[in-house]
Enzyme design. Sequence first.
Site, PDB file in Angstrom:
ATOM      1  CE  LYS A  35      -3.589   2.355   2.549  1.00  0.00           C
ATOM      2  NZ  LYS A  35      -4.590   2.239   3.606  1.00  0.00           N
ATOM      3  NE  ARG A  93      -5.431   9.423   3.596  1.00  0.00           N
ATOM      4  CZ  ARG A  93      -4.139   9.621   3.393  1.00  0.00           C
ATOM      5  NH1 ARG A  93      -3.644  10.849   3.386  1.00  0.00           N
ATOM      6  NH2 ARG A  93      -3.335   8.590   3.202  1.00  0.00           N
ATOM      7  CE  LYS A 138      -3.423   7.839   6.925  1.00  0.00           C
ATOM      8  NZ  LYS A 138      -4.605   6.959   6.736  1.00  0.00           N
ATOM      9  CD  GLU A 142       5.780  -4.319   3.551  1.00  0.00           C
ATOM     10  OE1 GLU A 142       5.148  -5.179   4.166  1.00  0.00           O
ATOM     11  OE2 GLU A 142       6.215  -3.278   4.076  1.00  0.00           O
ATOM     12  CE  LYS A 144      -6.090   1.872  -0.407  1.00  0.00           C
ATOM     13  NZ  LYS A 144      -6.647   1.761   0.898  1.00  0.00           N
ATOM     14  CB  SER A 189     -11.561   7.464  -3.213  1.00  0.00           C
ATOM     15  OG  SER A 189     -10.362   7.896  -2.585  1.00  0.00           O
ATOM     16  CE1 TYR A 234     -15.029   3.679  -2.703  1.00  0.00           C
ATOM     17  CE2 TYR A 234     -12.978   3.748  -3.954  1.00  0.00           C
ATOM     18  CZ  TYR A 234     -13.638   3.715  -2.747  1.00  0.00           C
ATOM     19  OH  TYR A 234     -12.926   3.691  -1.579  1.00  0.00           O
TER      20      TYR A 234
HETATM   21  C1  PBG Z   1      -7.339   3.287   5.657  1.00  0.00           C
HETATM   22  C2  PBG Z   1      -7.677   3.147   4.223  1.00  0.00           C
HETATM   23  C3  PBG Z   1      -7.501   4.124   3.240  1.00  0.00           C
HETATM   24  C4  PBG Z   1      -8.081   3.609   2.088  1.00  0.00           C
HETATM   25  C5  PBG Z   1      -8.552   2.329   2.375  1.00  0.00           C
HETATM   26  N1  PBG Z   1      -8.278   2.045   3.714  1.00  0.00           N
HETATM   27  C6  PBG Z   1      -6.982   5.509   3.306  1.00  0.00           C
HETATM   28  C7  PBG Z   1      -5.621   5.745   3.810  1.00  0.00           C
HETATM   29  O1  PBG Z   1      -4.793   4.856   3.931  1.00  0.00           O
HETATM   30  O2  PBG Z   1      -5.377   6.903   4.137  1.00  0.00           O
HETATM   31  C8  PBG Z   1      -8.174   4.354   0.799  1.00  0.00           C
HETATM   32  C9  PBG Z   1      -9.188   3.873  -0.162  1.00  0.00           C
HETATM   33  C10 PBG Z   1      -9.561   4.838  -1.197  1.00  0.00           C
HETATM   34  O3  PBG Z   1      -8.966   5.929  -1.379  1.00  0.00           O
HETATM   35  O4  PBG Z   1     -10.505   4.511  -1.933  1.00  0.00           O
HETATM   36  N2  PBG Z   1      -6.425   2.465   6.194  1.00  0.00           N
END
Ligand code: PBG
Length: 324
Positions: free
Chosen positions: A193, A203, A215, A231, A246, A272, A311
Site C-alpha cells: 500500500k 479521507r 503516512k 512485503e 493499492k 477513490s 467504486y
Molecule cells: C485506511 C484506508 C484508506 C483507504 C482504504 N483504507 C486511506 C488511507 O490509507 O489513508 C483508501 C481507499 C480509497 O482511497 O478509496 N487504512
Amino acid sequence: MIRPRRFRRTSVIRQLLQENELKVSNLVLPIFVHDQIESIPIKGMDGHSCLDQISLLNHCEQALKKGISSVAIFPSIDAEKKTKDCREAINENNLMCQVTRRIKKTFGDHLLVIGDIALDPYSSDGHDGLLENGIIKNDETVEVLAKMALVQADAGVDILAPSDMMDGRVLAIREALDSASFSDRMILSYTAKYASSFYGPFRNALQSNPKEGDKKTYQMNPYNRVEAGIELELDVAEGADMLMVKPAGHYLDIISDFRNACMLPIAAYQVSGEYAMLSCAAKAGIFDFKDALLESLIAIKRAGASIIFTYGALDIADDLNDSK
Ligand code: PBG
C-alpha cells in the site's frame, strides 16, 4: 509476411483471441456507512455517498441483483467517538459490527463482507496506528489490530483486510483468529500500500485525514518496486490468504510482479482518487465514463489481479453481464 491485423479482422476472431476476461464476480464494491439518518454525497465521486444503515442494505441488495456479491465496508465514525487509543475499533457494538450483523442477517452467505483492519477511522490523530510523541507505535498497534479483527470476525466479517501497513500484523491477526476458532476466516492483506495522493476523496468521506504529518513512515514510497517484494515474502510467510496492491492503475508493475512471484490470489484497489479522476474527466466531456472505466479495469485484470476493488462496480456491472 506476418500480418497481426489478421488477428483483428472480425469481431468473432477478436473474441476468439481475447486473452483476458473481466467478470462481475471479480469485483468488490467499497461502501461507506455512517451512524446518521441520511446519506451524504462524497465530493468528487458522483453517485457515491456515505450511507445511512437502511440505505446501505438497499445498496447491497442492488449490488446482489447485478451479480456483485462482495462488499468492503468502511465506517465513518462520529467525531466524538474518535480517541487517541482508538478504543472504538475494538467495541463489539461499534458501527462496523452493527452493520455487518445486519447484512449477515439479511443476506447470509450470499454477500461476502470484507472488513478494513486499520485504526484511522477511530483515531483522533487520523493515523492508521497509535501515535505517541509523533511516532507510530508498531507493536502496540498490532495488538489492537488483532483484537479489532476478532470483534469483526465475531460480528460475521468474512475477510479481514489489514490496510495499516504495520509490520507483523498478518501473523498476529492469523494467530488471534485461529485461537478464537475463526480459522475459517480469510486475511486479505494490503501488502503493498503506497503513500498516495489518490486516497483524497476517501479521507474526506471518513474525515480521516492525518491531523499531523503524513503516512510515509508506514505506507510505501511510490518510487519503490523491489521493496514490495519484501512485503510480499513477509505476508506469504505470515499466512495471508490473498495479497493486495493499492492504488491499482498507477501500480500495474507491482500487480504484475506479485502475480509472477507467488501462487496466492492477487487483489488490487482502484482507489477513490482514481475513480474521481474518471468521473470528473467524463463530466468535463473528455471521454465516455463507462468506456474509460472499463478500460482501466481491464488493465488491472490484465496486469494480474483477479480481484478488483472499484467504486465503479455498480456502474459497469450491467455492461459486463450483457457481454457474456
Ligand atoms: C485506511 C484506508 C484508506 C483507504 C482504504 N483504507 C486511506 C488511507 O490509507 O489513508 C483508501 C481507499 C480509497 O482511497 O478509496 N487504512
